[in-house]
Design a protein around this motif. Structure first.
Motif, PDB file in Angstrom:
ATOM      1  N   VAL A 274       1.099  -1.290   0.009  1.00 42.92           N
ATOM      2  CA  VAL A 274      -0.018   0.096   0.008  1.00 42.92           C
ATOM      3  C   VAL A 274       0.845   1.220  -0.318  1.00 42.92           C
ATOM      4  O   VAL A 274       0.567   2.337  -0.899  1.00 42.92           O
ATOM      5  N   ILE A 275       1.801   1.255   0.664  1.00 41.92           N
ATOM      6  CA  ILE A 275       2.878   2.442   0.677  1.00 41.92           C
ATOM      7  C   ILE A 275       3.395   2.509  -0.546  1.00 41.92           C
ATOM      8  O   ILE A 275       3.689   3.504  -0.931  1.00 41.92           O
ATOM      9  N   PHE A 276       3.942   1.540  -1.144  1.00 45.00           N
ATOM     10  CA  PHE A 276       4.578   1.635  -2.565  1.00 45.00           C
ATOM     11  C   PHE A 276       3.533   2.409  -3.516  1.00 45.00           C
ATOM     12  O   PHE A 276       4.051   3.291  -4.530  1.00 45.00           O
ATOM     13  N   ALA A 277       2.280   1.817  -3.496  1.00 43.57           N
ATOM     14  CA  ALA A 277       1.255   2.557  -4.334  1.00 43.57           C
ATOM     15  C   ALA A 277       0.909   3.739  -3.971  1.00 43.57           C
ATOM     16  O   ALA A 277       0.971   4.344  -5.081  1.00 43.57           O
ATOM     17  N   ALA A 278       0.882   4.214  -2.806  1.00 50.50           N
ATOM     18  CA  ALA A 278       0.554   5.451  -2.474  1.00 50.50           C
ATOM     19  C   ALA A 278       1.687   6.592  -2.923  1.00 50.50           C
ATOM     20  O   ALA A 278       1.255   7.558  -3.080  1.00 50.50           O
ATOM     21  N   SER A 279       2.765   5.875  -2.840  1.00 49.34           N
ATOM     22  CA  SER A 279       4.031   6.892  -3.400  1.00 49.34           C
ATOM     23  C   SER A 279       3.675   7.430  -4.731  1.00 49.34           C
ATOM     24  O   SER A 279       4.497   8.404  -5.042  1.00 49.34           O
ATOM     25  N   GLN A 280       3.335   6.811  -5.667  1.00 51.63           N
ATOM     26  CA  GLN A 280       2.964   6.946  -7.041  1.00 51.63           C
ATOM     27  C   GLN A 280       2.221   8.361  -6.979  1.00 51.63           C
ATOM     28  O   GLN A 280       2.478   9.262  -7.709  1.00 51.63           O
ATOM     29  N   PHE A 281       1.094   8.526  -6.168  1.00 48.35           N
ATOM     30  CA  PHE A 281       0.303   9.396  -6.241  1.00 48.35           C
ATOM     31  C   PHE A 281       1.059  10.780  -5.786  1.00 48.35           C
ATOM     32  O   PHE A 281       0.854  11.944  -6.157  1.00 48.35           O
ATOM     33  N   VAL A 282       1.782  10.580  -4.764  1.00 42.76           N
ATOM     34  CA  VAL A 282       2.577  11.712  -4.179  1.00 42.76           C
ATOM     35  C   VAL A 282       3.358  12.146  -4.747  1.00 42.76           C
ATOM     36  O   VAL A 282       3.632  13.493  -5.161  1.00 42.76           O
ATOM     37  N   THR A 283       4.113  11.317  -5.734  1.00 45.64           N
ATOM     38  CA  THR A 283       5.375  11.856  -6.380  1.00 45.64           C
ATOM     39  C   THR A 283       5.139  12.500  -7.691  1.00 45.64           C
ATOM     40  O   THR A 283       5.409  13.390  -8.328  1.00 45.64           O
ATOM     41  N   MET A 284       3.581  12.029  -8.338  1.00 43.42           N
ATOM     42  CA  MET A 284       3.192  12.637  -9.277  1.00 43.42           C
ATOM     43  C   MET A 284       2.573  14.118  -9.042  1.00 43.42           C
ATOM     44  O   MET A 284       2.895  14.804  -9.759  1.00 43.42           O
ATOM     45  N   TRP A 285       2.258  14.283  -7.937  1.00 41.81           N
ATOM     46  CA  TRP A 285       1.808  15.569  -7.306  1.00 41.81           C
ATOM     47  C   TRP A 285       2.895  16.566  -7.385  1.00 41.81           C
ATOM     48  O   TRP A 285       3.185  17.660  -7.798  1.00 41.81           O
ATOM     49  N   PHE A 286       4.024  15.860  -6.823  1.00 39.55           N
ATOM     50  CA  PHE A 286       5.263  16.923  -6.433  1.00 39.55           C
ATOM     51  C   PHE A 286       5.829  17.213  -7.845  1.00 39.55           C
ATOM     52  O   PHE A 286       6.567  18.402  -7.916  1.00 39.55           O
ATOM     53  N   VAL A 287       5.908  16.419  -8.589  1.00 40.39           N
ATOM     54  CA  VAL A 287       6.882  16.802  -9.837  1.00 40.39           C
ATOM     55  C   VAL A 287       5.797  17.395 -11.139  1.00 40.39           C
ATOM     56  O   VAL A 287       6.037  17.636 -12.162  1.00 40.39           O
ATOM     57  N   SER A 288       4.734  17.709 -10.459  1.00 43.20           N
ATOM     58  CA  SER A 288       3.353  18.539 -11.463  1.00 43.20           C
ATOM     59  C   SER A 288       4.023  19.801 -11.820  1.00 43.20           C
ATOM     60  O   SER A 288       4.402  20.528 -10.724  1.00 43.20           O
ATOM     61  N   GLN A 289       3.895  20.316 -13.014  1.00 44.24           N
ATOM     62  CA  GLN A 289       4.217  21.621 -13.238  1.00 44.24           C
ATOM     63  C   GLN A 289       2.899  22.563 -13.762  1.00 44.24           C
ATOM     64  O   GLN A 289       2.420  22.557 -14.872  1.00 44.24           O
ATOM     65  N   THR A 290       2.071  23.091 -12.784  1.00 50.91           N
ATOM     66  CA  THR A 290       0.831  23.938 -13.082  1.00 50.91           C
ATOM     67  C   THR A 290       1.105  25.558 -12.904  1.00 50.91           C
ATOM     68  O   THR A 290      -0.033  26.007 -12.728  1.00 50.91           O
ATOM     69  N   LYS A 291       2.367  25.643 -12.499  1.00 51.16           N
ATOM     70  CA  LYS A 291       2.345  27.317 -12.393  1.00 51.16           C
ATOM     71  C   LYS A 291       1.959  28.145 -13.557  1.00 51.16           C
ATOM     72  O   LYS A 291       1.166  29.208 -13.133  1.00 51.16           O
ATOM     73  N   PHE A 292       1.950  27.765 -14.664  1.00 50.84           N
ATOM     74  CA  PHE A 292       1.640  28.748 -15.893  1.00 50.84           C
ATOM     75  C   PHE A 292       0.505  28.446 -16.690  1.00 50.84           C
ATOM     76  O   PHE A 292       0.250  28.578 -17.603  1.00 50.84           O
ATOM     77  N   LEU A 293      -0.276  27.392 -16.033  1.00 51.99           N
ATOM     78  CA  LEU A 293      -1.467  26.751 -16.730  1.00 51.99           C
ATOM     79  C   LEU A 293      -2.368  27.694 -16.229  1.00 51.99           C
ATOM     80  O   LEU A 293      -2.861  28.102 -15.257  1.00 51.99           O
ATOM     81  N   ASN A 294      -3.408  28.208 -17.458  1.00 54.07           N
ATOM     82  CA  ASN A 294      -4.415  29.234 -17.194  1.00 54.07           C
ATOM     83  C   ASN A 294      -5.795  28.442 -16.444  1.00 54.07           C
ATOM     84  O   ASN A 294      -6.022  27.330 -16.428  1.00 54.07           O
TER      85      ASN A 294
END
Length: 294
Positions: A274-294
């Protein structure tokens, strides 16, 4: 006259029996490049009227032969490393399509066990499982590497559309993704060590790299719908799907590949999965680049 003829013959290079001219004698390191052989091949190819594609294929074949026969033997461990990497890049179009479907829509898949290996044509290569082109559940490094490059380019496009692009965007996004993945792989490797369960390091790089496919979908949706003023909201709507899909994919993959019997004094197998699976959601959020999306 006979003396001069004898001196000229003695100065000519003598080739041992069963040894072609230009070939290194036994016990001598092979040369990296043979200009005479290269010139002969190119003259034959040009004189035979081959097309450009055929000449490119011939050049690639010669390059592979050159690498395997000289360079790989010169650097210790390089040949074995390349053979190991070839396993993770043994993909075809069918595998890539099936893998994309499995990563983005894992809820409809019912088979997660890896297949036993087929008969290998290489007697020096001992396989524990089937190659990716014969098993859709096998890990590969082709899809993670290609989707990482695509995600970095999409981020650069997003920055450029907002007028904020600079050459530092490419290395910054790449470094953030790669360092995050390395730390994630090391953390998962520690978990496997605590359970006293063996795992291939490149397998973990493959499994944790499939998240970039979902990130590409999120960023593409944000860029396209950003023209209508829904860029950031579209990104996170797609992120909910791709993040959960990546976590479920990791959950099923680990649950079907981690042995049922682990160390008694280590962490419980179910909790670690379960921890391994949850890490995917967390790391995807961390490396997301949304600063310049309208």
């Amino acid at each position: 006259g006979n003396v001069q003829q004898w001196q000229q013959q003695s100065q000519q290079p003598q080739h041992p029996i069963n040894q072609a001219p230009g070939q290194a004698p036994p016990g001598q390191q092979p040369s990296f490049f043979n200009p005479a052989a290269a010139a002969t091949v190119m003259s034959v190819a040009a004189g035979s009227g081959l097309s450009n594609d055929a000449m490119i294929d011939l050049a690639m074949l010669g390059g592979n032969s050159f690498f395997e026969s000289s360079t790989a033997r010169m650097i210790p461990g390089l040949e074995s490393s390349m053979q190991m990497l070839r396993i993770y890049f043994a993909v075809d179009n069918h595998y890539v399509k099936r893998k994309i479907q499995k990563v983005l829509f894992p809820f409809v898949s019912k088979h997660w066990k890896r297949q036993p290996p087929l008969v290998s044509k290489n007697p020096n290569m001992v396989l524990q499982f089937a190659l990716p082109n014969a098993d859709e559940n096998a890990p590969d490094l082709y899809l993670p590497s290609m989707t990482l490059i695509t995600y970095v380019l999409l981020c650069a496009l997003c920055y450029g559309a907002a007028g904020k692009f600079s050459p530092e965007v490419l290395p910054d996004v790449t470094t953030k993704c790669f360092v995050t993945q390395i730390l994630e792989v090391l953390a998962i490797r520690v978990g496997f060590y605590m359970m006293q369960t063996p795992v291939a390091f490149l397998d973990l790089f493959s499994y944790t790299g499939y998240k970039y496919l979902g990130l590409c979908v999120n960023m593409l949706a944000g860029i396209v719908l950003g023209h209508f003023g829904f860029g950031s909201r579209a990104f996170y709507v797609f992120f909910l799907w791709t993040g959960v899909a990546a976590s479920y994919f990791m959950l099923k993959t680990m649950a079907n590949n981690i042995p049922l019997e682990v160390a008694a004094n280590g962490p419980k197998r179910e909790i670690m999965v379960v921890i391994f699976a949850a890490s995917q959601f967390v790391t995807m959020w961390f490396v997301s680049q949304t600063k310049f999306l309208n």
